[in-house]
Write a protein that holds these residues in place. Structure first.
Motif, PDB file in Angstrom:
ATOM      1  N   ARG A   3       0.822  -1.219   0.000  1.00  0.00           N
ATOM      2  CA  ARG A   3       0.000   0.000   0.000  1.00  0.00           C
ATOM      3  C   ARG A   3       0.856   1.268   0.000  1.00  0.00           C
ATOM      4  O   ARG A   3       0.428   2.294  -0.521  1.00  0.00           O
ATOM      5  CB  ARG A   3      -0.934   0.016   1.205  1.00  0.00           C
ATOM      6  N   ALA A   4       2.020   1.252   0.543  1.00  0.00           N
ATOM      7  CA  ALA A   4       2.913   2.411   0.570  1.00  0.00           C
ATOM      8  C   ALA A   4       3.316   2.806  -0.852  1.00  0.00           C
ATOM      9  O   ALA A   4       3.473   3.992  -1.162  1.00  0.00           O
ATOM     10  CB  ALA A   4       4.145   2.128   1.408  1.00  0.00           C
ATOM     11  N   PHE A   5       3.474   1.844  -1.732  1.00  0.00           N
ATOM     12  CA  PHE A   5       3.842   2.124  -3.122  1.00  0.00           C
ATOM     13  C   PHE A   5       2.727   2.848  -3.881  1.00  0.00           C
ATOM     14  O   PHE A   5       2.984   3.546  -4.858  1.00  0.00           O
ATOM     15  CB  PHE A   5       4.201   0.835  -3.860  1.00  0.00           C
ATOM     16  N   LEU A   6       1.510   2.738  -3.428  1.00  0.00           N
ATOM     17  CA  LEU A   6       0.389   3.423  -4.067  1.00  0.00           C
ATOM     18  C   LEU A   6       0.465   4.938  -3.890  1.00  0.00           C
ATOM     19  O   LEU A   6      -0.083   5.684  -4.693  1.00  0.00           O
ATOM     20  CB  LEU A   6      -0.941   2.902  -3.509  1.00  0.00           C
ATOM     21  N   PHE A   7       1.135   5.402  -2.850  1.00  0.00           N
ATOM     22  CA  PHE A   7       1.217   6.833  -2.576  1.00  0.00           C
ATOM     23  C   PHE A   7       2.380   7.528  -3.289  1.00  0.00           C
ATOM     24  O   PHE A   7       2.458   8.743  -3.313  1.00  0.00           O
ATOM     25  CB  PHE A   7       1.315   7.076  -1.066  1.00  0.00           C
ATOM     26  N   ILE A  11       2.581  11.535  -4.227  1.00  0.00           N
ATOM     27  CA  ILE A  11       3.641  12.383  -3.666  1.00  0.00           C
ATOM     28  C   ILE A  11       4.423  13.058  -4.795  1.00  0.00           C
ATOM     29  O   ILE A  11       4.741  14.250  -4.729  1.00  0.00           O
ATOM     30  CB  ILE A  11       4.564  11.554  -2.746  1.00  0.00           C
ATOM     31  N   GLY A  12       4.727  12.306  -5.865  1.00  0.00           N
ATOM     32  CA  GLY A  12       5.428  12.882  -7.019  1.00  0.00           C
ATOM     33  C   GLY A  12       4.605  13.982  -7.681  1.00  0.00           C
ATOM     34  O   GLY A  12       5.136  15.029  -8.058  1.00  0.00           O
ATOM     35  N   PHE A  13       3.307  13.744  -7.839  1.00  0.00           N
ATOM     36  CA  PHE A  13       2.418  14.743  -8.434  1.00  0.00           C
ATOM     37  C   PHE A  13       2.371  16.012  -7.589  1.00  0.00           C
ATOM     38  O   PHE A  13       2.450  17.125  -8.118  1.00  0.00           O
ATOM     39  CB  PHE A  13       1.015  14.145  -8.601  1.00  0.00           C
ATOM     40  N   ILE A  14       2.260  15.878  -6.295  1.00  0.00           N
ATOM     41  CA  ILE A  14       2.235  17.042  -5.396  1.00  0.00           C
ATOM     42  C   ILE A  14       3.557  17.803  -5.469  1.00  0.00           C
ATOM     43  O   ILE A  14       3.580  19.034  -5.537  1.00  0.00           O
ATOM     44  CB  ILE A  14       1.904  16.601  -3.944  1.00  0.00           C
ATOM     45  N   ALA A  15       4.674  17.095  -5.507  1.00  0.00           N
ATOM     46  CA  ALA A  15       5.992  17.747  -5.599  1.00  0.00           C
ATOM     47  C   ALA A  15       6.124  18.519  -6.910  1.00  0.00           C
ATOM     48  O   ALA A  15       6.613  19.659  -6.922  1.00  0.00           O
ATOM     49  CB  ALA A  15       7.101  16.707  -5.472  1.00  0.00           C
ATOM     50  N   MET A  16       5.686  17.915  -8.024  1.00  0.00           N
ATOM     51  CA  MET A  16       5.753  18.624  -9.309  1.00  0.00           C
ATOM     52  C   MET A  16       4.835  19.835  -9.309  1.00  0.00           C
ATOM     53  O   MET A  16       5.194  20.892  -9.837  1.00  0.00           O
ATOM     54  CB  MET A  16       5.374  17.683 -10.459  1.00  0.00           C
ATOM     55  N   GLY A  17       3.669  19.718  -8.727  1.00  0.00           N
ATOM     56  CA  GLY A  17       2.743  20.850  -8.637  1.00  0.00           C
ATOM     57  C   GLY A  17       3.352  22.012  -7.867  1.00  0.00           C
ATOM     58  O   GLY A  17       3.220  23.166  -8.265  1.00  0.00           O
ATOM     59  N   ILE A  18       4.030  21.716  -6.764  1.00  0.00           N
ATOM     60  CA  ILE A  18       4.684  22.766  -5.971  1.00  0.00           C
ATOM     61  C   ILE A  18       5.786  23.434  -6.788  1.00  0.00           C
ATOM     62  O   ILE A  18       5.909  24.667  -6.795  1.00  0.00           O
ATOM     63  CB  ILE A  18       5.226  22.178  -4.647  1.00  0.00           C
ATOM     64  N   LEU A  19       6.588  22.650  -7.504  1.00  0.00           N
ATOM     65  CA  LEU A  19       7.657  23.229  -8.333  1.00  0.00           C
ATOM     66  C   LEU A  19       7.090  24.109  -9.444  1.00  0.00           C
ATOM     67  O   LEU A  19       7.611  25.191  -9.722  1.00  0.00           O
ATOM     68  CB  LEU A  19       8.519  22.114  -8.928  1.00  0.00           C
TER      69      LEU A  19
END
Length: 171
Positions: A3-7, A11-19
């Motif tokens: 289940r950890a791999f599902l996030f 997390i990558g999408f949120i990081a790219m959005g912030i950048l």
């Protein structure tokens, strides 16, 4: 553990959005740089609106080159200010962009003619060489024919206050 791999994509999408969000605030949204700054004004062989005579050079003095058209409402708004600049001794060359010569002559008779001469550019070829987005646009060209600055939009007292020191330095 699986289940950890599902996030990871989240997390990558949120990081790219912030950048991306941070990057959007870094640019000057009012600046449209011209690759022609510091380069010679393009040569032209076009008829002038007023006389029909062929010309291919700008005066050998600092000039404003103003791209305008009768179909352009913003051009009408800036025209009174161009007349004032001409009365104050500022040399202005016009480029009548994608317009009809007859309409241009009528316009200049009705609203005054601040230009030393007007280059007829009915097909927009010179405008294309200059990287014109639309009318009005104004270029500062020095006595050697080098483009020193470009302004997109109407020339008014607030804009002239910013451009005038550079124009006077070219004299």
């Amino acid at each position: 553990m699986n289940r950890a791999f599902l996030f990871i994509p989240l997390i990558g999408f949120i990081a790219m959005g912030i950048l991306f969000w941070i990057g959007l605030g870094q640019e000057d949204k009012t600046a449209l740089p011209s690759p022609l700054i510091g380069k010679p004004f393009p040569t032209f062989i076009l008829n002038t609106v007023e006389s029909g005579e062929s010309t291919n050079h700008l005066p050998q003095e600092a000039v404003l080159v103003n791209v305008w058209a009768t179909w352009c409402p913003t051009c009408k708004a800036e025209h009174a200010f161009l007349n004032e600049l001409a009365k104050d001794g500022v040399k202005i060359v016009g480029i009548n962009y994608k317009d009809d010569d007859f309409k241009a002559r009528q316009w200049l008779q009705a609203y005054g003619n601040p230009y030393l001469f007007n280059i007829a550019d009915p097909d927009g070829k010179l405008g294309l060489e200059l990287g014109v987005y639309g009318a009005p646009e104004t270029f500062l060209v020095d006595s050697k024919g080098i483009i020193r600055a470009k302004h997109i939009g109407d020339l008014n007292p607030a804009v002239w206050a910013k451009l005038q020191p550079e124009f006077e330095a070219m004299q």
